[in-house]
Write an enzyme that holds these catalytic residues in place. Structure first.
Site, PDB file in Angstrom:
ATOM      1  N   GLU A 168      37.874  26.852 -44.915  1.00 20.95           N
ATOM      2  CA  GLU A 168      38.041  25.580 -45.630  1.00 20.95           C
ATOM      3  C   GLU A 168      39.045  25.736 -46.767  1.00 20.95           C
ATOM      4  OE1 GLU A 168      34.398  24.007 -47.376  1.00 20.95           O
ATOM      5  OE2 GLU A 168      35.408  22.229 -48.135  1.00 20.95           O
TER       6      GLU A 168
ATOM      7  N   HIS B 183      20.170  22.277 -47.925  1.00 14.54           N
ATOM      8  CA  HIS B 183      20.014  21.759 -49.297  1.00 14.54           C
ATOM      9  C   HIS B 183      18.534  21.553 -49.594  1.00 14.54           C
ATOM     10  CE1 HIS B 183      24.226  21.000 -50.311  1.00 14.54           C
ATOM     11  NE2 HIS B 183      24.388  20.683 -49.034  1.00 14.54           N
TER      12      HIS B 183
ATOM     13  N   CYS C 234      24.161  25.935 -49.868  1.00 16.22           N
ATOM     14  CA  CYS C 234      25.222  25.472 -48.988  1.00 16.22           C
ATOM     15  C   CYS C 234      26.539  26.198 -49.283  1.00 16.22           C
ATOM     16  CB  CYS C 234      25.364  23.951 -49.071  1.00 16.22           C
ATOM     17  SG  CYS C 234      26.164  23.275 -47.614  1.00 16.22           S
TER      18      CYS C 234
ATOM     19  N   GLU D   1      17.095  21.376 -52.225  1.00 18.63           N
ATOM     20  CA  GLU D   1      16.894  20.505 -53.399  1.00 18.63           C
ATOM     21  C   GLU D   1      16.653  19.047 -52.979  1.00 18.63           C
ATOM     22  OE1 GLU D   1      19.732  21.893 -52.511  1.00 18.63           O
ATOM     23  OE2 GLU D   1      21.466  20.595 -52.881  1.00 18.63           O
TER      24      GLU D   1
HETATM   25  N1  GLN Z   1      32.249  22.507 -48.019  1.00 17.06           N
HETATM   26  C1  GLN Z   1      31.274  23.259 -47.300  1.00 17.06           C
HETATM   27  C2  GLN Z   1      31.105  22.742 -45.881  1.00 17.06           C
HETATM   28  O1  GLN Z   1      31.543  21.681 -45.550  1.00 17.06           O
HETATM   29  C3  GLN Z   1      29.943  23.238 -48.037  1.00 17.06           C
HETATM   30  C4  GLN Z   1      29.297  21.906 -48.045  1.00 17.06           C
HETATM   31  C5  GLN Z   1      28.220  21.771 -49.079  1.00 17.06           C
HETATM   32  O2  GLN Z   1      28.094  22.587 -49.970  1.00 17.06           O
HETATM   33  N2  GLN Z   1      27.456  20.703 -48.973  1.00 17.06           N
HETATM   34  O3  GLN Z   1      30.512  23.404 -45.069  1.00 17.06           O
END
Ligand code: GLN
Length: 537
Positions: free
Chosen positions: A407, A509, A383, A511
């Site tokens: 971000e 994710h 991610c 995981e």
């Molecule tokens: N902060 C990033 C986003 O919102 C990654 C999010 C994450 O790693 N779950 O896209």
């Protein structure tokens, strides 16, 4: 056959491994081919844990159906090997929300709405409707928190009332300290916990004792006498070589047979095939042939629970590769500033950069990714770990100065990662990210992703607001970054890879779907690559 219930309550203190005990009970019932599902009660007034800080609460677990739930759901799924649903998570926030909205709609006209009976009735109603819809043989309910807390007192009262209507077995997980000087296991705290539950009208059928070493016969006798229980109902929960051994440990003690009898279930033998597979897996975790050194890079590494699923995924994949994973936790902010020392990575065979939110530590992550790429250390980006992999590539290979994620720098010259279109109108914070199971096309047959999944269409769970900026796709591709997975509508990038060595990042994710008996494909490939790197020395 009506659904039966097991209720697991913790006394004395938190952190005793109530989730693992609950998951072990679920697994044992599954060994006997009973359909057992969990329910988790959490007393906090958040609707769910999606808005909490992982530092306080551990990781936020996401289910296929987009629910953001307590990390215990991760333990249940990893033990049970099946996907669960968000209705099984019952929080104070959800309950109070229901009650207040019902009251406003005239659902309780003329009544004074109270904790008892209105809230407790609502809890029982939720539980019974899960039983009606899913029709499991057994529901194992884990009551979050500790007996005596105000937060979970209404759940405990609801469970007392549930036992007046249904077959309910109560299990009290407690702590038995050993005093070093005398080496004696002290039962007094456990007695107090048992008595607290008696005051609430609940008499535990079993007491599970968390200890560091074997529960002594004398200790069992003392506790049994005090609690007016058979000695065989005082169950040892000593430290295990791996948490996945706990169901087997309980079965060696005969807890399975007693529990099944107590539930009034038909007493059969456990499924031999399931038992053999589980035992073999446990054996591989406990005594693997080789070892592999993995660096897990994050920003919440002081609380290991923040990355519970990543850690377990490494353990699952390592055991299938017959290696022991030595995990080094790396706080990414240590790799910012002028005096960076990468020497610790000399003995590292593979690097994972985990998911996360907020600016802190991201520059350190980018530095570590650059180090991995230049030194050909196998890399897996999860991610945020994928987003920063793209940023690193843009800065250091494509020469795009000031490249960043919007971000972290909304005014960046080159915004490689931008807010998802679907997020632009959203102002509410709870449950509003791109969440849950999302399908993804693996578009490159010669990719790490395709080799890992061996499929063209896959599904993984998600939790993010930002995405790869497609305006940069061509320029980064020209510089050698591969885009190997996209959403079904081809609008969002899901997987990127370096063109040489093992380097892959995913917006998902994986995981969150790794199971003890079915490791996540991407982790399997990553650990295999790290293992190869280890062999090189
Ligand atoms: N902060 C990033 C986003 O919102 C990654 C999010 C994450 O790693 N779950 O896209």
């Amino acid at each position: 056959m009506p659904t039966k219930y097991v209720v697991v309550l913790g006394s004395l203190m938190s952190g005793l491994g109530k989730g693992v005990v609950t998951a072990s009970i679920l697994r044992i019932l599954n060994f006997y081919d009973y359909n057992a599902i969990p329910i988790k009660f959490d007393g906090y007034l958040n609707f769910d844990c999606g808005t909490m800080n992982p530092y306080q609460h551990g990781e936020v677990f996401v289910l296929d159906d987009k629910s953001e739930v307590d990390m215990d759901f991760g333990i249940y799924e990893r033990f049970l090997g099946k996907s669960l649903t968000g209705d099984l998570s019952i929080t104070g926030g959800k309950l109070f929300g229901t009650i207040i909205s019902k009251e406003r709609h005239g659902g309780y006209l003329g009544e004074t709405v109270q904790i008892i009976p209105h809230l407790t009735d609502q809890i029982i109603k939720n539980v019974e409707s899960i039983a009606d819809v899913k029709k499991p043989d057994v529901i194992v309910i884990e009551v979050g928190g500790t007996v005596g807390d105000i937060e979970n007192s209404y759940f405990i009262e609801a469970m007392r009332q549930l036992s007046l209507k249904h077959e309910v077995v109560f299990i009290n997980l407690t702590y038995l300290p050993t005093l070093d000087v005398v080496g004696e296991q002290k039962t007094k705290p456990a007695q107090i916990g048992f008595r607290l539950l008696l005051q609430d009208g609940i008499r535990s059928n079993f007491i599970i004792c968390r200890t560091v070493s074997t529960l002594l016969e004398g200790t069992k006798e003392k506790l049994a006498l005090f609690a007016n229980l058979g000695k065989d109902r005082i169950i040892d929960d000593q430290d295990q070589p791996t948490i996945y051994n706990l169901p087997l440990h309980f079965m060696e003690l005969g807890f399975d047979k007693l529990l099944i009898r107590e539930l009034g279930l038909r007493h059969s033998a456990p499924n031999a095939v399931k038992m053999r597979l589980w035992k073999n897996n446990v054996k591989r975790v406990v005594s693997p042939r080789g070892e592999v050194n993995i660096a897990l890079v994050g920003k919440y590494t002081n609380l290991k629970d923040s990355y519970a699923s990543v850690k377990e995924s490494i353990i699952h994949a390592a055991s299938k590769n017959d290696v022991k994973p030595n995990i080094t936790w790396v706080e990414s902010s240590d790799f910012e500033g002028p005096n960076k020392d990468y020497s610790m990575f000399k003995k590292i065979d593979g690097i994972i950069v985990t998911g996360g939110f907020g600016n802190r530590g991201t520059e350190g992550m980018i530095n570590i990714i650059e180090h991995a790429r230049k030194n050909k250390i196998p890399y897996l980006g999860l991610c945020l770990g994928m987003q920063l992999m793209a940023v690193e590539y843009a800065r250091n290979v494509a020469g795009l100065s000031g490249a960043n994620s919007a971000e972290f720098d909304p005014n960046a010259k080159n915004k490689i990662i931008v807010l998802l279109d679907s997020q632009k109108q959203i102002t509410d914070k709870g449950g509003t990210m791109r969440l849950g199971a999302q399908e993804c096309l693996l578009v490159d047959k010669n990719s790490i992703a395709h080799a890992a999944y061996k499929a063209d269409l896959i599904s993984e769970r998600h939790r993010h607001r930002y995405e790869f900026n497609n305006e940069y796709a061509d320029i980064l591709k020209k510089k050698g970054l591969k885009i190997t997975g996209v959403t079904k509508d081809r609008k969002l990038v899901e997987f990127i890879e370096w063109s040489s060595g093992f380097g892959i990042g995913t917006q998902s994710h994986p995981e969150l779907k790794s199971r003890f008996e079915a490791p996540a494909p991407l982790f399997l490939s990553f650990i295999a690559a790290a293992n190869k790197n280890h062999a090189k020395g």
